[in-house]
Design a protein around this motif. Structure first.
Motif, short mmCIF file in Angstrom:
data_model
loop_
_atom_site.label_atom_id
_atom_site.label_comp_id
_atom_site.label_asym_id
_atom_site.label_seq_id
_atom_site.Cartn_x
_atom_site.Cartn_y
_atom_site.Cartn_z
N ASP A 1 2.52 10.59 -2.90
CA ASP A 1 2.82 10.91 -1.51
C ASP A 1 3.33 9.66 -0.79
O ASP A 1 2.66 9.09 0.07
N ASP B 1 0.86 -1.19 0.00
CA ASP B 1 0.00 0.00 0.00
C ASP B 1 0.89 1.24 0.00
O ASP B 1 1.40 1.66 1.05
N ASP C 1 1.32 5.24 -1.91
CA ASP C 1 0.78 6.29 -2.77
C ASP C 1 1.89 6.79 -3.69
O ASP C 1 2.99 7.11 -3.24
#
Length: 592
Positions: A226, A221, A223
């Motif tokens: 970011d 997981d 991003d």
């Protein structure tokens, strides 16, 4: 059934200039001397090998063939783990002309908060040995997201090979229209809903209905815009991106092929749900020889998983019980790519998988359908790889002596601050008899040690001469196209056409018996690392021991027994299941 003997014409470079002065008229695997191409500057220039009188000789011909693409992945500084994996590659017949074309997944980067293309995707048409045409623009394949792994299969059973791209965010399915072009079939197939970070995939019929199903490996997981804050490397002052130990994993997904062009998610119903797995690779194959496809999944910093097929599309996890879950000392390792082959010529499929720095590659010999023996250390495979970060791995018989050898791409993930080499060379290990290997990296090519920072590796016979060539992507570097131009013993190749709808015969097993020994291989779609290799099977042919028989165990459980005389040196044998006499599947044992 069709037999043809490939005789490679004169190799020509991108400008049409000859690379070989004459045509090879000897059995497949024999090559004339060729000019030696120099590799790029290396951190430390390795000694150049002189060409041996016999054996493999891999030469990087990418630039001469006009395949001089650069595969970029994020920023050079690598501020996120997403930027460290690179891009995938596939060798497959995209246009149906009976030779291997080349697909390279697109690069990506983040710009003003958005994921944007950083080159590619690329599709090159093979017009004969050494002649390649860039058909990327007309192919219809475009950048749809941060692409990673590539998986190939004829999912719709129309005779054309389709492409699946595992991506950060929704994946993409490219349907082959049969004319050299592709269309985005993701939404129509029902595959566009998952937001996970897909890194790899494997195709195979897990429920016995003939249709190839799809297992997608998801990783972490993270991003893209970011990413997590930088952390100290091993607790020190050097700052690097956060690794898998500190990030949440994501579930892999099994998509069942309904047979009408659509898929349904059946992960949990099949017993495969791992909510926070950290998968890096997967391969569907009949590991236990019971007639259905099992599943091996490599995980990063987690135990690997071996899922045994119970015979009805449901699986049971047995990784620790069979000895595939953990590495040395009974601990989870940073496992990456994998492949399988009968390493010790006992008729059982063995497993190798690459690992992170200081773990070393694992080689596990199947003792029976219930257990594997780790011979990584005694075989020297772990010693030869322990200082590398391993990625793509291929088990294949490169010297055509009847035993599979090992090629592995290597490269660190942190460009600086670790004190460990970033631009690492590949490793090529020769099988010395099934239980030991020797490092031949500097003997089987003029400059293999300079081809640094590899990631995905695909294998296939690009020049139709009967031996295996390799294509390797690199992180932020050039594509490598390693043509095997050595002088090799005779070989014969087998290409299967299965019964509709499994036209590729995924899961079929071929046994070649000769002189009291047996060579075995299986048709698979997956494994390696983010790569799709060709499904043609290659067998060494010894003049002293000509083939006695050829046995095919088809995916539906039936079998065909053929005379070994069909396999002559230098031949490519195309076998269609519906054209061959076959024995019915064995009867199931009576219920207790």
């Amino acid at each position: 059934m069709r037999v043809r003997r490939p005789v490679p014409p004169t190799l020509r470079g991108a400008a049409g200039l000859p690379l070989l002065a004459t045509v090879c008229l000897l059995p497949a695997g024999c090559h004339d001397p060729a000019s030696v191409a120099s590799g790029p500057p290396a951190d430390a220039a390795p000694p150049r090998s002189s060409r041996p009188s016999s054996g493999p000789w891999f030469v990087d011909r990418a630039a001469e063939f006009g395949l001089d693409v650069t595969t970029l992945c994020g920023s050079p500084e690598k501020r996120s783990i997403l930027e460290s994996l690179g891009v995938g590659v596939a060798l497959f017949d995209a246009d149906g002309d009976d030779d291997l074309d080349l697909f390279v997944a697109p690069g990506s980067r983040v710009e003003e908060g958005q994921v944007v293309p950083a080159g590619g995707p690329w599709l090159f048409r093979n017009d004969g040995p050494g002649r390649w045409v860039d058909v990327s623009a007309r192919s219809g394949i475009v950048h749809t997201g941060w692409a990673q792994g590539v998986a190939v299969a004829d999912y719709d059973a129309d005779g054309d090979l389709d492409l699946f791209l595992a991506q950060h965010g929704p994946d993409t399915l490219w349907q082959n229209l049969g004319d050299g072009t592709f269309q985005d079939a993701t939404a129509a197939a029902g595959l566009g809903r998952d937001p996970y970070w897909g890194v790899a995939a494997s195709w195979g019929d897990v429920d016995g209905d003939g249709w190839p199903d799809l297992y997608v490996v998801n990783y972490l997981d993270v991003d893209a815009d970011d990413p997590p804050p930088l952390v100290g490397f091993r607790g020190g002052p050097a700052l690097v991106f956060a690794g898998p130990e500190s990030l949440r994993g994501q579930p892999d997904v099994l998509w069942r092929n309904r047979g009408d062009g659509t898929f349904e998610k059946v992960t949990e119903a099949a017993g495969l749900l791992n909510p926070e797995g950290k998968g890096m690779g997967a391969l569907l194959a009949d590991y236990d020889t019971d007639g259905d496809l099992d599943l091996f999944v490599t995980n990063d910093t987690q135990a690997n998983a071996f899922y045994r097929n119970l015979g009805d599309g449901r699986f049971q996890e047995e990784g620790q019980r069979v000895g595939l879950a953990l590495g040395g000392g009974g601990r989870a390792e940073g496992s990456m790519g994998m492949d399988l082959a009968d390493v010790d010529a006992d008729g059982l499929l063995d497993v190798a998988y690459s690992n992170y720095h200081r773990d070393g590659t694992r080689l596990l010999i199947q003792q029976n359908s219930e257990s594997y023996l780790d011979i990584s250390l005694s075989s020297t495979v772990q010693i030869a790889t322990i200082l590398h970060v391993g990625w793509g791995i291929v088990l294949a018989d490169f010297d055509l002596d009847g035993l599979p050898d090992l090629f592995q791409a290597n490269g660190h993930v942190y460009p600086e601050g670790t004190g460990e080499p970033y631009h690492q060379p590949p490793v090529l290990l020769r099988n010395l008899g099934g239980r030991s290997f020797e490092d031949v990296t500097d003997r089987w090519g003029p400059d293999l040690s300079s081809l640094r920072s590899g990631r995905a590796v695909a294998a296939g016979d690009l020049d139709a001469d009967g031996d295996l060539d390799l294509v390797m992507t690199t992180i932020d570097g050039p594509l490598r196209v390693l043509i095997n131009e050595g002088t090799l013993p005779p070989s014969s190749s087998v290409r299967l056409v299965g019964r509709w709808p499994n036209l590729e015969a995924i899961g079929a097993v071929v046994e070649l018996r000769a002189g009291g020994s047996t060579q075995i291989d299986t048709v698979r779609r997956g494994g390696g690392f983010m790569a799709a290799s060709d499904t043609t099977l290659h067998f060494a042919i010894s003049p002293a021991h000509p083939p006695d028989s050829l046995r095919i165990r088809w995916p539906d459980g039936s079998s065909s027994e053929l005379p070994g005389s069909l396999l002559s040196p230098g031949s490519l044998l195309s076998l269609r299941q519906d054209d061959l006499p076959s024995n019915p599947p064995p009867s199931p044992p009576p219920s207790p």
